[in-house]
Design a protein around this motif. Structure first.
Motif, PDB file in Angstrom:
ATOM      1  N   ALA A 276       2.676  -2.045   9.404  1.00 36.45           N
ATOM      2  CA  ALA A 276       3.006  -0.740   8.826  1.00 36.45           C
ATOM      3  C   ALA A 276       3.868  -0.921   7.580  1.00 36.45           C
ATOM      4  CB  ALA A 276       3.734   0.125   9.854  1.00 36.45           C
ATOM      5  N   ASN A 277       4.774  -1.877   7.618  1.00 38.39           N
ATOM      6  CA  ASN A 277       5.639  -2.153   6.471  1.00 38.39           C
ATOM      7  C   ASN A 277       4.814  -2.598   5.267  1.00 38.39           C
ATOM      8  OD1 ASN A 277       8.444  -2.584   5.395  1.00 38.39           O
ATOM      9  ND2 ASN A 277       7.655  -4.664   5.185  1.00 38.39           N
ATOM     10  N   ARG A 278       3.792  -3.414   5.520  1.00 35.85           N
ATOM     11  CA  ARG A 278       2.920  -3.880   4.436  1.00 35.85           C
ATOM     12  C   ARG A 278       2.168  -2.712   3.790  1.00 35.85           C
ATOM     13  NH1 ARG A 278      -0.014  -9.651   4.840  1.00 35.85           N
ATOM     14  NH2 ARG A 278       1.844 -10.945   5.078  1.00 35.85           N
ATOM     15  N   ILE A 279       1.643  -1.835   4.635  1.00 34.27           N
ATOM     16  CA  ILE A 279       0.881  -0.705   4.099  1.00 34.27           C
ATOM     17  C   ILE A 279       1.806   0.232   3.332  1.00 34.27           C
ATOM     18  CG2 ILE A 279      -0.470   1.327   4.748  1.00 34.27           C
ATOM     19  CD1 ILE A 279      -1.618  -0.320   7.062  1.00 34.27           C
ATOM     20  N   LEU A 280       3.002   0.455   3.847  1.00 34.47           N
ATOM     21  CA  LEU A 280       3.991   1.274   3.135  1.00 34.47           C
ATOM     22  C   LEU A 280       4.295   0.679   1.766  1.00 34.47           C
ATOM     23  CD1 LEU A 280       6.781   2.417   5.642  1.00 34.47           C
ATOM     24  CD2 LEU A 280       5.419   3.870   4.130  1.00 34.47           C
ATOM     25  N   ALA A 281       4.545  -0.636   1.721  1.00 32.92           N
ATOM     26  CA  ALA A 281       4.870  -1.305   0.462  1.00 32.92           C
ATOM     27  C   ALA A 281       3.720  -1.182  -0.528  1.00 32.92           C
ATOM     28  CB  ALA A 281       5.181  -2.779   0.727  1.00 32.92           C
ATOM     29  N   GLU A 282       2.502  -1.354  -0.030  1.00 30.80           N
ATOM     30  CA  GLU A 282       1.328  -1.279  -0.895  1.00 30.80           C
ATOM     31  C   GLU A 282       1.176   0.110  -1.511  1.00 30.80           C
ATOM     32  OE1 GLU A 282      -3.424  -0.799  -0.321  1.00 30.80           O
ATOM     33  OE2 GLU A 282      -2.328  -1.922   1.201  1.00 30.80           O
ATOM     34  N   GLN A 283       1.305   1.133  -0.669  1.00 32.70           N
ATOM     35  CA  GLN A 283       1.072   2.501  -1.151  1.00 32.70           C
ATOM     36  C   GLN A 283       2.238   3.037  -1.979  1.00 32.70           C
ATOM     37  OE1 GLN A 283      -1.967   4.176  -0.826  1.00 32.70           O
ATOM     38  NE2 GLN A 283      -2.396   2.038  -0.299  1.00 32.70           N
ATOM     39  N   ALA A 284       3.465   2.641  -1.627  1.00 33.90           N
ATOM     40  CA  ALA A 284       4.627   3.104  -2.396  1.00 33.90           C
ATOM     41  C   ALA A 284       4.874   2.225  -3.613  1.00 33.90           C
ATOM     42  CB  ALA A 284       5.869   3.112  -1.505  1.00 33.90           C
ATOM     43  N   GLU A 285       4.170   1.062  -3.671  1.00 37.45           N
ATOM     44  CA  GLU A 285       4.325   0.101  -4.770  1.00 37.45           C
ATOM     45  C   GLU A 285       5.777  -0.343  -4.900  1.00 37.45           C
ATOM     46  OE1 GLU A 285       2.542   1.883  -8.203  1.00 37.45           O
ATOM     47  OE2 GLU A 285       0.518   1.352  -7.536  1.00 37.45           O
ATOM     48  N   ILE A 286       6.362  -0.639  -3.755  1.00 37.71           N
ATOM     49  CA  ILE A 286       7.724  -1.154  -3.671  1.00 37.71           C
ATOM     50  C   ILE A 286       7.690  -2.409  -2.815  1.00 37.71           C
ATOM     51  CG2 ILE A 286      10.060  -0.688  -2.818  1.00 37.71           C
ATOM     52  CD1 ILE A 286       9.535   2.273  -3.351  1.00 37.71           C
ATOM     53  N   SER A 287       8.421  -3.418  -3.203  1.00 36.90           N
ATOM     54  CA  SER A 287       8.411  -4.695  -2.501  1.00 36.90           C
ATOM     55  C   SER A 287       8.642  -4.513  -1.005  1.00 36.90           C
ATOM     56  CB  SER A 287       9.489  -5.612  -3.078  1.00 36.90           C
ATOM     57  OG  SER A 287       9.692  -6.721  -2.239  1.00 36.90           O
ATOM     58  N   SER A 288       7.780  -5.166  -0.205  1.00 36.62           N
ATOM     59  CA  SER A 288       7.924  -5.084   1.252  1.00 36.62           C
ATOM     60  C   SER A 288       9.243  -5.712   1.704  1.00 36.62           C
ATOM     61  CB  SER A 288       6.751  -5.778   1.948  1.00 36.62           C
ATOM     62  OG  SER A 288       6.661  -7.128   1.544  1.00 36.62           O
ATOM     63  N   GLU A 289       9.714  -6.717   0.975  1.00 34.71           N
ATOM     64  CA  GLU A 289      10.985  -7.346   1.310  1.00 34.71           C
ATOM     65  C   GLU A 289      12.140  -6.369   1.130  1.00 34.71           C
ATOM     66  OE1 GLU A 289      13.586 -11.347   0.214  1.00 34.71           O
ATOM     67  OE2 GLU A 289      11.716 -10.900  -0.854  1.00 34.71           O
ATOM     68  N   LYS A 290      12.087  -5.578   0.059  1.00 32.44           N
ATOM     69  CA  LYS A 290      13.137  -4.582  -0.167  1.00 32.44           C
ATOM     70  C   LYS A 290      13.137  -3.525   0.934  1.00 32.44           C
ATOM     71  CE  LYS A 290      13.648  -4.808  -5.219  1.00 32.44           C
ATOM     72  NZ  LYS A 290      13.559  -4.039  -6.473  1.00 32.44           N
ATOM     73  N   ILE A 291      11.945  -3.108   1.365  1.00 27.80           N
ATOM     74  CA  ILE A 291      11.856  -2.109   2.430  1.00 27.80           C
ATOM     75  C   ILE A 291      12.415  -2.684   3.727  1.00 27.80           C
ATOM     76  CG2 ILE A 291      10.268  -0.744   3.848  1.00 27.80           C
ATOM     77  CD1 ILE A 291       8.408  -0.570   1.444  1.00 27.80           C
ATOM     78  N   ARG A 292      12.062  -3.940   4.000  1.00 32.20           N
ATOM     79  CA  ARG A 292      12.503  -4.561   5.244  1.00 32.20           C
ATOM     80  C   ARG A 292      14.015  -4.763   5.276  1.00 32.20           C
ATOM     81  NH1 ARG A 292       9.657  -8.626   4.761  1.00 32.20           N
ATOM     82  NH2 ARG A 292      11.179 -10.214   4.211  1.00 32.20           N
ATOM     83  N   LYS A 293      14.599  -5.131   4.136  1.00 34.09           N
ATOM     84  CA  LYS A 293      16.033  -5.395   4.072  1.00 34.09           C
ATOM     85  C   LYS A 293      16.862  -4.149   3.767  1.00 34.09           C
ATOM     86  CE  LYS A 293      15.683 -10.237   2.621  1.00 34.09           C
ATOM     87  NZ  LYS A 293      16.016 -11.211   1.558  1.00 34.09           N
TER      88      LYS A 293
END
Length: 507
Positions: A276-293
């Motif tokens: 889910a984090n990957r799909i969020l990052a892809e669609q929001a165009e924001i680094s998945s690492e930033k979302i996770r941290k």
């Protein structure tokens, strides 16, 4: 007794504690009588009915005997069987030739032996269902360390699935015109669809053009070395299919997918949250690492929140149970198809699946063979494409040209044989960035700078680029599809039109 009755009750058995298993002896007698009178009646039930399906063991034994004789081409009747029944003690005790004559007489009202055969078979399934239920109850009352509750549930589900498979009395040959009609319906749907594809669109235009979409009943293998992005590519394809999902109601009132697909995703390596984090990052165009941290500024968080609200209603179902057996996966996929509908199944990745048996086989190749055969069978049974990810052997790393080949598939024989499509994901950028030239002994500055500049130029050319190599396609051509890749948001996408190059050579 009325032939539609399911149970022959004994006097005084109204007490529920004295219930008898469902059966209909009169239907069994009528069917046997119909076969004795007209042997052609046997062929209407031969495909699905066996002697063990009869409630009366004598009827089952007689059916097996009739079947053997008819299959040999012999004419079977009450007269020709007279010698047989007189030499068999069980038949002799039942009445011998008079018993056969009684069966023939019982068939006078039989119009369609097939209906009687299906009734006998259905009652057999009900009896098996009762036995299965008793086994489940008894097993639950006697828990053991070797069989946890979840394992017992999986065993019960597998038995139910096997029973349902036995219960399928339809099938066999189709007339060509029937198959032709189905093919024309698929072609008409593709013509009216925006992408004009017969299969599920991946959203990657050149790949869809080469494959025609992901086709029903196909096993598609997507393989790559670690860090090539095979999970990211599978996630992108699954998301694009779900995003495009559109349904209409068919003549029977049931929803029918006219575009896109409901997707089931078995993630044996990553958790559902990570996907889910990957799909969020892809669609929001924001680094998945930033979302996770949690390293987001206010505007980024608002963007992620807005995207999550848009995505929450998608028909994407994730099962992140580790170490699933192929039998458990099959049962869960079948249940998803029945309850939610299913148009595409993704398995990440097949080497993490276990074979159905409790004990692992010594030969890993045989285990992988069982798994790939199971996935191909599942694709045909559910009539959906199955996209299975696979590892590649380290042989790739030993070659100068690191583009994968079919021989690089781990335990490749069975995977290559069972798959309808084999694709490899390859990013030259990954290898180039890890192979910066170093100065050789006695090398001049000019020569070293030339090599280093050539390396930098090659890195710039391959930056943000990826290839999907279609090395096998049962229904069409092979070739190379070039894509854009953004590593920070794990997104594969179509290249801009001015950067697209022709498809690579066929293999």
């Amino acid at each position: 007794m009325n032939r539609t009755s399911n149970v022959t009750r004994l006097p005084g058995t109204e007490d529920i504690r004295l219930r008898e298993p469902p059966h209909n002896f009169e239907a069994e007698q009528a069917l046997l009588g119909a076969i004795l009178v007209n042997n052609a009646a046997y062929h209407r039930v031969a495909e699905f009915l066996k002697g063990e399906h009869f409630a009366d063991p004598l009827h089952g034994k007689l059916f097996d005997s009739l079947a053997r004789l008819i299959e040999r081409g012999q004419v079977v009747s009450a007269v020709t069987l007279k010698t047989y029944v007189e030499s068999d003690e069980t038949m002799k005790e039942a009445g011998g030739a008079a018993y056969l004559a009684g069966l023939a007489a019982a068939s006078v009202h039989v119009i369609d032996a097939g209906d009687f055969g299906r009734m006998v078979h259905d009652l057999y399934l009900l009896r098996q269902l009762i036995t299965l239920g008793e086994d489940v109850v008894n097993g639950a009352y006697k828990p053991t360390l070797e069989a946890t509750a979840l394992e017992q549930i999986e065993v019960a589900e597998k038995k139910l699935y096997d029973l349902a498979s036995v219960g399928q009395t339809d099938g066999g040959f189709k007339q060509f015109r029937t198959a032709l009609t189905e093919a024309m319906v698929a072609a008409e749907a593709a013509y009216s669809r925006a992408g004009q594809l017969t299969g599920v669109a991946t959203g990657l235009f050149q790949l869809d053009q080469l494959l025609g979409g992901l086709h029903k009943s196909d096993l598609i293998i997507l393989a790559g070395r670690p860090s090539m992005g095979k999970t990211a590519l599978a996630t992108n394809m699954a998301f694009n299919a779900v995003k495009a999902y559109r349904e209409e109601h068919g003549p029977d009132g049931r929803p029918v997918a006219v575009d896109g697909a409901v997707v089931g995703f078995f993630s044996l390596e990553m958790s559902a949250e990570q996907l889910a984090n990957r799909i969020l990052a892809e669609q929001a165009e924001i680094s998945s690492e930033k979302i996770r941290k949690g390293e987001l500024i206010s505007s980024d968080f608002d963007k992620v929140l807005a995207v999550s609200q848009q995505l929450e209603h998608l028909n994407l179902y994730i099962d992140d149970t580790p170490a699933l057996t192929i039998a458990a996966l099959r049962t869960r996929a079948r249940r998803l198809k029945r309850t939610r509908g299913l148009g595409l199944l993704v398995v990440d990745y097949l080497q993490l699946l276990n074979p159905s048996g409790r004990s692992r086989q010594e030969n890993r190749v045989q285990e992988i063979s069982e798994i790939t055969r199971g996935l191909k069978t599942l694709a045909k049974e559910l009539d959906v494409p199955v996209l299975a990810l696979s590892q590649l052997s380290r042989a790739v790393e030993q070659r100068e040209d690191k583009r994968p080949q079919l021989a690089d598939l781990r335990e490749s024989g069975s995977i290559e044989q069972d798959a309808d499509v084999v694709m490899f994901v390859y990013r030259e950028e990954y290898y180039l960035t890890r192979s910066e030239p170093t100065r050789r002994a006695e090398e001049s500055d000019q020569r070293f700078n030339e090599r280093h500049d050539a390396w930098k130029q090659r890195c710039e050319q391959t930056y943000g680029k990826a290839e999907v190599i279609v090395a096998k396609q049962r229904h069409g051509p092979t070739g190379i599809v070039r894509l854009a890749f953004e590593g920070s948001i794990t997104k594969f996408d179509n290249l801009p039109a001015d950067e697209e190059r022709p498809l690579g050579p066929a293999f």
